[in-house]
Design a protein around this motif. Structure first.
Motif, PDB file in Angstrom:
ATOM      1  N   UNK A  57      65.892 -34.468 -52.109  1.00 15.72           N
ATOM      2  CA  UNK A  57      65.082 -35.540 -51.537  1.00 15.72           C
ATOM      3  C   UNK A  57      64.690 -36.568 -52.599  1.00 15.72           C
ATOM      4  N   UNK A  58      64.512 -37.805 -52.155  1.00 22.11           N
ATOM      5  CA  UNK A  58      64.005 -38.859 -53.010  1.00 22.11           C
ATOM      6  C   UNK A  58      62.526 -38.577 -53.278  1.00 22.11           C
ATOM      7  N   UNK A  59      62.218 -38.182 -54.488  1.00 19.95           N
ATOM      8  CA  UNK A  59      60.853 -37.799 -54.831  1.00 19.95           C
ATOM      9  C   UNK A  59      60.778 -36.427 -55.466  1.00 19.95           C
ATOM     10  N   UNK A  60      61.916 -35.712 -55.479  1.00 20.82           N
ATOM     11  CA  UNK A  60      62.001 -34.442 -56.203  1.00 20.82           C
ATOM     12  C   UNK A  60      62.673 -34.738 -57.543  1.00 20.82           C
ATOM     13  N   UNK A  99      59.206 -23.371 -49.874  1.00 14.45           N
ATOM     14  CA  UNK A  99      60.240 -23.013 -48.888  1.00 14.45           C
ATOM     15  C   UNK A  99      61.071 -24.214 -48.453  1.00 14.45           C
ATOM     16  N   UNK A 100      60.462 -25.412 -48.503  1.00 15.52           N
ATOM     17  CA  UNK A 100      61.197 -26.590 -48.057  1.00 15.52           C
ATOM     18  C   UNK A 100      60.548 -27.863 -48.602  1.00 15.52           C
ATOM     19  N   UNK A 101      61.415 -28.815 -48.984  1.00 24.75           N
ATOM     20  CA  UNK A 101      60.963 -30.157 -49.323  1.00 24.75           C
ATOM     21  C   UNK A 101      61.176 -31.020 -48.078  1.00 24.75           C
ATOM     22  N   UNK A 102      60.098 -31.490 -47.492  1.00 19.49           N
ATOM     23  CA  UNK A 102      60.148 -32.214 -46.227  1.00 19.49           C
ATOM     24  C   UNK A 102      60.307 -33.706 -46.492  1.00 19.49           C
ATOM     25  N   UNK A 103      61.175 -34.363 -45.742  1.00 17.15           N
ATOM     26  CA  UNK A 103      61.434 -35.791 -45.943  1.00 17.15           C
ATOM     27  C   UNK A 103      61.255 -36.567 -44.640  1.00 17.15           C
ATOM     28  N   UNK A 104      61.138 -37.892 -44.785  1.00 16.37           N
ATOM     29  CA  UNK A 104      61.133 -38.755 -43.609  1.00 16.37           C
ATOM     30  C   UNK A 104      62.568 -39.131 -43.277  1.00 16.37           C
ATOM     31  N   UNK A 143      52.904 -34.503 -50.123  1.00 21.07           N
ATOM     32  CA  UNK A 143      53.487 -34.669 -51.455  1.00 21.07           C
ATOM     33  C   UNK A 143      54.440 -35.856 -51.470  1.00 21.07           C
ATOM     34  N   UNK A 144      54.207 -36.778 -52.400  1.00 24.10           N
ATOM     35  CA  UNK A 144      55.092 -37.928 -52.609  1.00 24.10           C
ATOM     36  C   UNK A 144      56.013 -37.724 -53.815  1.00 24.10           C
ATOM     37  N   UNK A 145      55.575 -36.858 -54.742  1.00 25.83           N
ATOM     38  CA  UNK A 145      56.352 -36.619 -55.959  1.00 25.83           C
ATOM     39  C   UNK A 145      56.244 -35.145 -56.335  1.00 25.83           C
ATOM     40  N   UNK A 146      57.396 -34.465 -56.364  1.00 29.79           N
ATOM     41  CA  UNK A 146      57.452 -33.062 -56.794  1.00 29.79           C
ATOM     42  C   UNK A 146      58.190 -33.000 -58.119  1.00 29.79           C
ATOM     43  N   UNK A 147      57.540 -32.447 -59.127  1.00 27.15           N
ATOM     44  CA  UNK A 147      58.115 -32.351 -60.470  1.00 27.15           C
ATOM     45  C   UNK A 147      58.525 -30.917 -60.750  1.00 27.15           C
TER      46      UNK A 147
END
Length: 487
Positions: A250-253, A352-357, A394-398
């Motif tokens: 995802x854009x933001x990971x 468990x999951x990175x959720x996106x729009x 969350x908008x940014x996951x590092x």
């Protein structure tokens, strides 16, 4: 060593920090140094142990009681000489090392250990201030040439040792500045880069040649290494660990090291296209180590809306765990200066999951609480706790998950054997690969580790290279007992 009753008279004192509200506005170091008289008292706390464990706890074998005693006596120049006899770069370890020496200090059995790391930092800073640290070029040259690939602490230590043995040393660095992860991977508020530059100036004055923007195996043909009499590979363990989790692309990971590197480059006015910023974002840092801590401090300086930290392991105890008794490195909760600047810390939690729009941008993380099932004779099992699923904005996951090992480029092109963990294979104490004139040291050989281990391995590898080239060596070595010996 020290004052006979010093440990009874004086309590441990550490450096203070400037207030959080002030220090998060900049990227400079923010420690408040102790006075010279107070540092002298701290040196006086050294107990004159019958068997000191501190310098066996130190991978470099630093002669800690000896330089503590010199500080107690006010003999700062002698303290600097003793310190530099085993450690090429105490200005780095005095800021960045987790100080295993302090965890094995005998005084630490009954009360706070001697503040060894801070004493070390003060010694080297005093030495630079007084002009005691001067270039030491060799009096004669051997005619042997050595290439060192990688300019992190292992590569720099190997370079200085081999140069002082009289060999002609060239260091290749693929980035645009010397220092490896010290340069861009460590935030400026933990290590100001002028500290690296002043040491590099010393090394250059001693005769070491540095080549930047040279990526051996990519824009520099490995065949060119054959023109050198010996090669030392110190490229580090830079393969970053990821997660097998839906939405990871995802854009933001973002990988933590990319995030940290970009910010440090910006601090020094370098152009960074599409910099990842935490400004006004809900930031989640996955990983509870030093890199995760650095991401927390950087996110707060960038003006994050919120900062949250996930760790899959249990919360460590506040005091030394019985499972790691003295003098071993303790299982114990670490609270860094970055944690103190603002973060919500969570343990035993798994993403468990990175959720996106619909545009693929990160909007949330789905997690579940976990527990570890321990079965004697088997690997620990990760068990999900039913009914604990949760969604976090969350908008940014590092991703601060550490490194899996070194990149394989050089090994593949040079034909170097790797071990079961993908590290470049070389026996500890020998540092020689399956190709006789090629050696390896630091994280590239041992995997992700401490800066103090990198310097130690660089020094030890240098001695083995010297023996290979000359049949003997006058370079000092730390033997397996932890004592410094000149062989």
């Amino acid at each position: 060593m020290g004052k006979v009753t010093g440990f009874k008279e004086f309590e441990r004192q550490d450096e203070a920090y400037t207030p959080v509200k002030d220090r998060v506005k900049h990227y400079k170091e923010f420690t408040v140094s102790l006075s010279e008289s107070e540092i002298t008292k701290q040196g006086s706390r050294c107990m004159d142990c019958g068997i000191p464990f501190c310098h066996s706890g130190c991978p470099l074998g630093n002669l800690i009681p000896d330089f503590n005693h010199m500080v107690h006596q006010g003999e700062w120049q002698k303290a600097s000489w003793i310190l530099h006899s085993t450690n090429n770069f105490p200005e780095f370890t005095g800021r960045l090392c987790p100080a295993p020496c302090e965890k094995s200090c005998v005084l630490g059995i009954i009360e706070d250990p001697v503040s060894i790391e801070n004493i070390e930092k003060n010694i080297v800073e005093r030495a630079f201030k007084e002009g005691w640290i001067k270039p030491q070029p060799p009096k004669t040259r051997t005619g042997k040439t050595i290439a060192i690939v990688g300019s992190g602490p292992a590569g720099l230590a190997a370079a200085q040792q081999l140069n002082r043995a009289g060999h002609t040393v060239t260091v290749f660095e693929r980035d645009d500045e010397i220092g490896g992860l010290l340069r861009y991977g460590i935030p400026n508020f933990k290590l100001e880069k002028e500290i690296i530059d002043r040491r590099i100036a010393i090394l250059e004055a001693e005769g070491i040649s540095f080549k930047v923007n040279v990526n051996v195996g990519v824009n520099y043909d490995v065949k060119e290494l054959k023109t050198f009499d010996a090669v030392v590979l110190c490229g580090g363990a830079t393969e970053r660990r990821s997660l097998p989790t839906p939405g990871i692309d995802a854009d933001g990971v973002v990988q933590a090291m990319d995030f940290l590197t970009q910010q440090t480059k910006v601090v020094f006015g370098k152009e960074v296209k599409d910099q990842v910023l935490a400004t006004n974002k809900d930031v989640i840092v996955i990983g509870g180590g030093d890199t995760g801590s650095d991401c927390i401090g950087t996110s707060n300086r960038q003006g994050a809306k919120s900062v949250t930290n996930f760790e899959i392991m249990p919360k460590p105890p506040g005091h030394r765990s019985p499972t790691t008794p003295w003098p071993f490195w303790p299982l114990q909760l670490k609270t860094s200066s970055s944690h103190e600047e603002g973060v919500e810390r969570n343990w035993l939690i798994n993403t468990k999951e990175f959720v996106t729009d619909t545009n693929g941008k990160l909007t949330a993380l789905k997690t579940v609480n976990v527990e570890w099932k321990m079965v004697p004779g088997e690997r620990p099992q990760l068990i999900e706790v039913e009914g604990t699923e949760k969604a976090w904005p969350c908008d940014l996951a590092l991703l601060a998950l550490g490194f899996t090992g070194p990149e394989s480029t050089l090994a593949d092109q040079l034909g170097i054997e790797k071990d079961a963990r993908s590290n470049y294979k070389a026996e500890y104490g020998k540092y020689q690969t399956n190709i006789p004139n090629i050696f390896t040291a630091g994280d590239m050989r041992r995997g992700q580790s401490l800066i103090v281990w990198a310097i130690s391995e660089g020094r030890e590898a240098a001695r083995q290279v010297d023996i290979y080239l000359m049949g003997k060596s006058d370079l000092a070595s730390k033997d397996m007992s932890g004592d410094l010996v000149a062989l």
